[in-house]
Design a protein around this motif. Structure first.
Motif, mmCIF file in Angstrom:
data_model
loop_
_atom_site.group_PDB
_atom_site.id
_atom_site.type_symbol
_atom_site.label_atom_id
_atom_site.label_comp_id
_atom_site.label_asym_id
_atom_site.label_seq_id
_atom_site.Cartn_x
_atom_site.Cartn_y
_atom_site.Cartn_z
ATOM 1 N N TYR A 221 0.834 -1.210 0.000
ATOM 2 C CA TYR A 221 0.000 0.000 0.000
ATOM 3 C C TYR A 221 0.865 1.255 0.000
ATOM 4 N N ARG A 222 1.889 1.256 0.821
ATOM 5 C CA ARG A 222 2.785 2.413 0.874
ATOM 6 C C ARG A 222 3.428 2.668 -0.494
ATOM 7 N N GLU A 223 3.845 1.609 -1.157
ATOM 8 C CA GLU A 223 4.434 1.756 -2.490
ATOM 9 C C GLU A 223 3.398 2.243 -3.498
ATOM 10 N N SER A 224 2.163 1.763 -3.374
ATOM 11 C CA SER A 224 1.107 2.190 -4.297
ATOM 12 C C SER A 224 0.796 3.674 -4.134
ATOM 13 N N ILE A 225 0.723 4.142 -2.898
ATOM 14 C CA ILE A 225 0.445 5.560 -2.671
ATOM 15 C C ILE A 225 1.599 6.409 -3.158
ATOM 16 N N SER A 226 2.810 5.943 -2.952
ATOM 17 C CA SER A 226 3.969 6.664 -3.478
ATOM 18 C C SER A 226 3.917 6.734 -4.997
ATOM 19 N N ARG A 227 3.484 5.632 -5.620
ATOM 20 C CA ARG A 227 3.358 5.595 -7.084
ATOM 21 C C ARG A 227 2.305 6.596 -7.567
ATOM 22 N N LEU A 228 1.186 6.669 -6.855
ATOM 23 C CA LEU A 228 0.130 7.611 -7.231
ATOM 24 C C LEU A 228 0.571 9.057 -7.014
ATOM 25 N N ALA A 229 1.313 9.303 -5.938
ATOM 26 C CA ALA A 229 1.807 10.655 -5.682
ATOM 27 C C ALA A 229 2.764 11.093 -6.794
ATOM 28 N N SER A 230 3.600 10.185 -7.247
ATOM 29 C CA SER A 230 4.507 10.496 -8.356
ATOM 30 C C SER A 230 3.734 10.710 -9.650
ATOM 31 N N PHE A 231 2.711 9.900 -9.866
ATOM 32 C CA PHE A 231 1.869 10.052 -11.049
ATOM 33 C C PHE A 231 1.215 11.425 -11.053
ATOM 34 N N ALA A 232 0.758 11.856 -9.897
ATOM 35 C CA ALA A 232 0.095 13.162 -9.789
ATOM 36 C C ALA A 232 1.039 14.313 -10.120
ATOM 37 N N GLN A 233 2.306 14.107 -9.869
ATOM 38 C CA GLN A 233 3.289 15.153 -10.160
ATOM 39 C C GLN A 233 3.595 15.251 -11.648
ATOM 40 N N SER A 234 3.382 14.160 -12.374
ATOM 41 C CA SER A 234 3.721 14.149 -13.798
ATOM 42 C C SER A 234 2.496 14.219 -14.706
ATOM 43 N N HIS A 235 1.314 14.270 -14.122
ATOM 44 C CA HIS A 235 0.074 14.354 -14.892
ATOM 45 C C HIS A 235 -0.828 15.426 -14.296
ATOM 46 N N GLU A 236 -1.677 15.953 -15.134
ATOM 47 C CA GLU A 236 -2.622 16.957 -14.664
ATOM 48 C C GLU A 236 -3.831 16.257 -14.057
ATOM 49 N N LEU A 237 -4.070 16.484 -12.778
ATOM 50 C CA LEU A 237 -5.181 15.863 -12.065
ATOM 51 C C LEU A 237 -6.174 16.919 -11.607
ATOM 52 N N ALA A 238 -7.450 16.635 -11.839
ATOM 53 C CA ALA A 238 -8.504 17.530 -11.366
ATOM 54 C C ALA A 238 -9.038 17.082 -10.016
ATOM 55 N N ALA A 239 -9.105 15.759 -9.796
ATOM 56 C CA ALA A 239 -9.665 15.247 -8.542
ATOM 57 C C ALA A 239 -9.283 13.789 -8.368
ATOM 58 N N VAL A 240 -9.267 13.362 -7.111
ATOM 59 C CA VAL A 240 -9.128 11.962 -6.740
ATOM 60 C C VAL A 240 -10.500 11.488 -6.275
ATOM 61 N N LEU A 241 -11.020 10.446 -6.928
ATOM 62 C CA LEU A 241 -12.374 9.969 -6.646
ATOM 63 C C LEU A 241 -12.335 8.496 -6.266
ATOM 64 N N GLY A 242 -12.792 8.200 -5.066
ATOM 65 C CA GLY A 242 -12.822 6.832 -4.598
ATOM 66 C C GLY A 242 -14.189 6.196 -4.743
#
Length: 317
Positions: A221-242
């Motif tokens: 899980y920690r690695e997945s969240i780190s991966r998503l945080a990095s993705f957010a830095q390299s892509h334009e995100l409007a919202a995170v929707l669960g």
């Protein structure tokens, strides 16, 4: 769900079929309507203090734009009240998750989706394999023009292996609309996150949502969240929707599991910044403690919860 079993049975037998009809009619009326409120200000159906007297439809349908829909299941059908996402491309549509109920009479998901996608084919994916995200699969199984990717490791791997992509991410083309698939295990082994290039939404299932998030594999899980945080830095995100809302409108406070009436819910969208905040907090945690944020709370599963999760997963493989 309904607190009184007798009342619950009466509700399901008589009220829900009527609401299902009304729900379908309301969907038809909304198909070409322009959104009148921003997603963060939508008044979602949030259950009832007495499910036997509830008047909400079985599925709430929100139209973000002419090709993007958000569906929420009635909490009186399932306290989980999962959100489902329907993305339309020029050629085909994608549905993420199928909800917590299989009965098409009380939960007319297939009929609702058909009314929205027109003549397009449909791809059905799952954010992960827990029951409240896949029980509606039986409504889609065997339907002509529909591809249902079963929520198990083998089917997901076969699907991802044939999808386009570089590295660990995969790309799905819907026809003028690209969706990126990111593997994000931790909450559950088959957890995935979708990034929609049109809305710039990151659809995170139970990996990140405004609620109490149980984590089965802390390191993953920690690695997945780190991966998503990095993705957010390299892509334009409007919202995170669960896939759920469990937090109240007070910072750090959530409704107890099993709640069927949530009149003071937090908004569904989370700011993309929460990913980096969560990644930082997880990096400092030892995997044995609860990680509380204003927007969500992360808690490691105990031994019994992991065992039950393993049994449930075994039944889907």
């Amino acid at each position: 769900m309904c607190r009184a079993m007798k009342s619950c049975a009466v509700y399901r037998r008589f009220t829900i079929p009527l609401l299902a009809v009304l729900g379908i009619l309301s969907v038809q009326a909304q198909v070409w309507a322009e959104p009148v409120v921003a997603l963060g200000h939508v008044k979602w159906i949030h259950g009832s203090p007495d499910c036997s007297k509830g008047i909400d439809p079985p599925i709430q349908v929100f139209q973000q734009n002419k090709s993007t829909w958000v569906l929420r299941q009635n909490k009186c059908l399932s306290f989980e009240a999962p959100f489902m996402y329907l993305l339309l491309g020029d050629d085909r549509a994608l549905l993420l998750d199928t909800g917590a109920t299989d009965n098409p009479e009380s939960f007319p998901l297939l009929t609702t989706v058909r009314s929205l996608i027109g003549e397009r084919s449909l791809l059905v994916l799952h954010s992960h394999s827990h029951g409240d995200h896949r029980r509606g699969d039986t409504q889609f199984s065997g339907q002509t023009g529909f591809e249902l990717v079963a929520p198990n490791a083998a089917s997901l791997r076969a699907f991802l292996d044939k999808a386009d992509g570089t590295g660990s991410d995969r790309s799905i083309e819907l026809g003028g609309r690209e969706v990126i698939v990111i593997e994000t295990p931790g909450h559950q082994e088959e957890s995935i996150t979708l990034y929609d290039s049109q809305t710039r939404w990151l659809l995170t299932g139970d990996t990140v949502y405004p609620g109490l998030i149980y984590v089965k594999d802390w390191q993953a899980y920690r690695e997945s969240i780190s991966r998503l945080a990095s993705f957010a830095q390299s892509h334009e995100l409007a919202a995170v929707l669960g896939a759920h809302i469990e937090m109240t409108d007070k910072a750090g406070e959530y409704y107890p599991i099993g709640t069927v009436y949530q009149p003071h819910e937090a908004p569904l969208p989370l700011s993309p910044e929460v990913l980096q905040t969560l990644a930082t907090a997880l990096a400092k945690a030892n995997g044995k403690e609860t990680v509380p944020l204003d927007e969500l709370v992360v808690q490691p599963m105990n031994a019994l919860q992991r065992t039950l999760s393993n049994v449930a997963r075994f039944l889907t493989q």
